[in-house]
Design a protein around this motif. Structure first.
Motif, PDB file in Angstrom:
ATOM      1  N   ALA A 108      34.435  38.492  40.448  1.00  0.00           N
ATOM      2  CA  ALA A 108      35.096  39.767  41.284  1.00  0.00           C
ATOM      3  C   ALA A 108      33.942  40.197  42.069  1.00  0.00           C
ATOM      4  O   ALA A 108      32.923  40.326  41.525  1.00  0.00           O
ATOM      5  N   TRP A 145      40.127  39.584  40.160  1.00  0.00           N
ATOM      6  CA  TRP A 145      39.435  38.621  39.778  1.00  0.00           C
ATOM      7  C   TRP A 145      40.070  37.286  40.007  1.00  0.00           C
ATOM      8  O   TRP A 145      41.041  37.071  40.294  1.00  0.00           O
ATOM      9  N   THR A 191      32.546  43.289  45.130  1.00  0.00           N
ATOM     10  CA  THR A 191      32.658  44.588  45.968  1.00  0.00           C
ATOM     11  C   THR A 191      31.835  44.381  46.909  1.00  0.00           C
ATOM     12  O   THR A 191      31.163  43.212  46.915  1.00  0.00           O
ATOM     13  N   THR A 209      27.675  42.758  35.547  1.00  0.00           N
ATOM     14  CA  THR A 209      27.810  43.038  36.760  1.00  0.00           C
ATOM     15  C   THR A 209      26.417  43.003  37.380  1.00  0.00           C
ATOM     16  O   THR A 209      25.511  43.464  36.729  1.00  0.00           O
ATOM     17  N   SER A 254      37.641  47.958  35.255  1.00  0.00           N
ATOM     18  CA  SER A 254      37.693  48.173  36.604  1.00  0.00           C
ATOM     19  C   SER A 254      38.924  47.700  37.341  1.00  0.00           C
ATOM     20  O   SER A 254      39.142  46.588  36.805  1.00  0.00           O
ATOM     21  N   LEU A 301      39.215  45.551  39.728  1.00  0.00           N
ATOM     22  CA  LEU A 301      38.699  44.531  40.591  1.00  0.00           C
ATOM     23  C   LEU A 301      39.606  43.508  40.722  1.00  0.00           C
ATOM     24  O   LEU A 301      40.570  43.085  40.023  1.00  0.00           O
TER      25      LEU A 301
END
Length: 67
Positions: A27, A11, A29, A47, A7, A9
């Motif tokens: 990371a 980090w 979101t 996740t 992804s 992201l």
């Protein structure tokens, strides 16, 4: 919790890692927290929903997982 591979992201490691390679990277979101092993940045990530992560951190701080 799901296992994802790749992804875009951003980090980051803890500043306490002092640039070492044996760290966990995180990371975020808007609604999820992703975690990976810094030694294997192309490997799998874990996740979590943001609230699940907050509950986990609160449990750590409260000593719920102490032996």
């Amino acid at each position: 919790m799901e296992n994802t591979q790749e992804s875009p992201l951003s980090w980051r490691k803890s500043s306490r890692s002092q640039g070492g390679a044996n760290c966990v990277e995180v990371a975020t979101t808007t609604d999820q927290i992703a975690i990976r092993d810094s030694k294997n940045p192309d490997g799998p990530t874990l996740t979590f929903q943001a609230q699940t992560w907050r509950d986990f951190v609160a449990g750590i701080q409260a000593g719920e997982f102490d032996l």
